[in-house]
Design a protein around this motif. Sequence first.
Motif, PDB file in Angstrom:
ATOM      1  N   GLY A 153       0.804  -1.219   0.000  1.00  0.00           N
ATOM      2  CA  GLY A 153       0.000   0.000   0.000  1.00  0.00           C
ATOM      3  C   GLY A 153       0.834   1.265   0.000  1.00  0.00           C
ATOM      4  N   MET A 168      -3.885  -1.410  -7.365  1.00  0.00           N
ATOM      5  CA  MET A 168      -5.207  -1.376  -6.737  1.00  0.00           C
ATOM      6  C   MET A 168      -6.216  -2.275  -7.446  1.00  0.00           C
ATOM      7  N   ASP A 172      -8.514  -5.070  -5.761  1.00  0.00           N
ATOM      8  CA  ASP A 172      -9.955  -5.197  -5.998  1.00  0.00           C
ATOM      9  C   ASP A 172     -10.330  -6.631  -6.347  1.00  0.00           C
ATOM     10  N   ARG A 211      -5.071  -1.541   1.099  1.00  0.00           N
ATOM     11  CA  ARG A 211      -5.976  -0.431   0.788  1.00  0.00           C
ATOM     12  C   ARG A 211      -6.010   0.584   1.924  1.00  0.00           C
ATOM     13  N   ARG A 214      -2.681   2.549   1.921  1.00  0.00           N
ATOM     14  CA  ARG A 214      -2.609   3.382   0.720  1.00  0.00           C
ATOM     15  C   ARG A 214      -3.375   4.676   0.905  1.00  0.00           C
TER      16      ARG A 214
END
Length: 346
Positions: A153, A168, A172, A211, A214
């Motif tokens: 991240g 990313m 996902d 995530r 990040r």
Amino acid sequence: MTKPTTERGRIQITGFDAEHAENRDQSSDWCEETDGETVGRWTRAWNRFKRNRTALIGVAIVAAMSLLAIFARPIEVLTITIQPFSIAPYSSTDILWLESDVSRNDPPSWSHPMGIDGSGRDVFSRVLAGGRYSISIGFIVVALTGTIGLVYGSISGYYGGWLDEVLMRIVDMVLAFPSLILALIIVSMFGGGYWQLVAAFTFVSWATYARLIRGEVLKLKENEYVLAAKALGARDRSVIFRHIVPNAMPPLIVYGTLNIGTVVIGVAALGFLGLGMSAETAEWGTMLENGRDAIIPGPGGDVRWWITVFPGAAIFLFVLSMNMIGDGVNDALDAQEPGIGGGEHE
């Protein structure tokens, strides 16, 4: 703001509530209690955490359960005994009805406080030893996923652009699958076992950490101290891991603390489905799976509640304690940036 006054050399300030400012939480490192010395943010967080009795109770319970698991039976590494103590009276695999006067499914007694299971093994000894598997898997998985997510991240958020988009989208894809179902698929493909469970839950959990970190990095990299470090010629690696990451850690620590309990529940769930450790292993979820027949006996059978209640209670107590700790950590770290009117007054 200021307003004119007829007295020479005096400025009158309005819009400032002195009493409110005196009673607010400390918003800087300086406080009168330290005789004017600065107090680091982690020190302030620890001091706040120590005042949270609920969190301290959780720490005491987790520490006690961990120590009982460690000292349940001797530990050998490469034929060298590194832990010689034994709190549990029997090995988790000892079949007692072959060696003593006990019978299968004996209820709790003074000699066997948690009773005997259907295979003639002491439930108390198995619950103590089972903590080694369940608790250690929870801590190892969170340590691995937190480290992977932190590096992943941080790189994604710091560099941005096309690299951020690619990284990313991978996150996902991982998050698109229900975590427990994905872990179940991985264990089904590679078989059950200690390190297989660690690998399965590490694979499905790291993306959330990535995530989370990040998002923190995207905010922090625009701060003045980061721009100053770049202007002074600091390398990207130094900027990320010396200036940004330390300030992005609090949300990661809070989530990781709470996630330990989630991993323990997930491991127990796979064990209950027969996809965790081997059937003779004293892992708490596997013990529940072995005692399913005791929950719903056949016609004329008795409910042997002790076979499932005690390992289930161990899971409940550990997860509850970790949630208590997580809430305490969250409250302590939230105090790092109090506003004038925010924060908890004591």
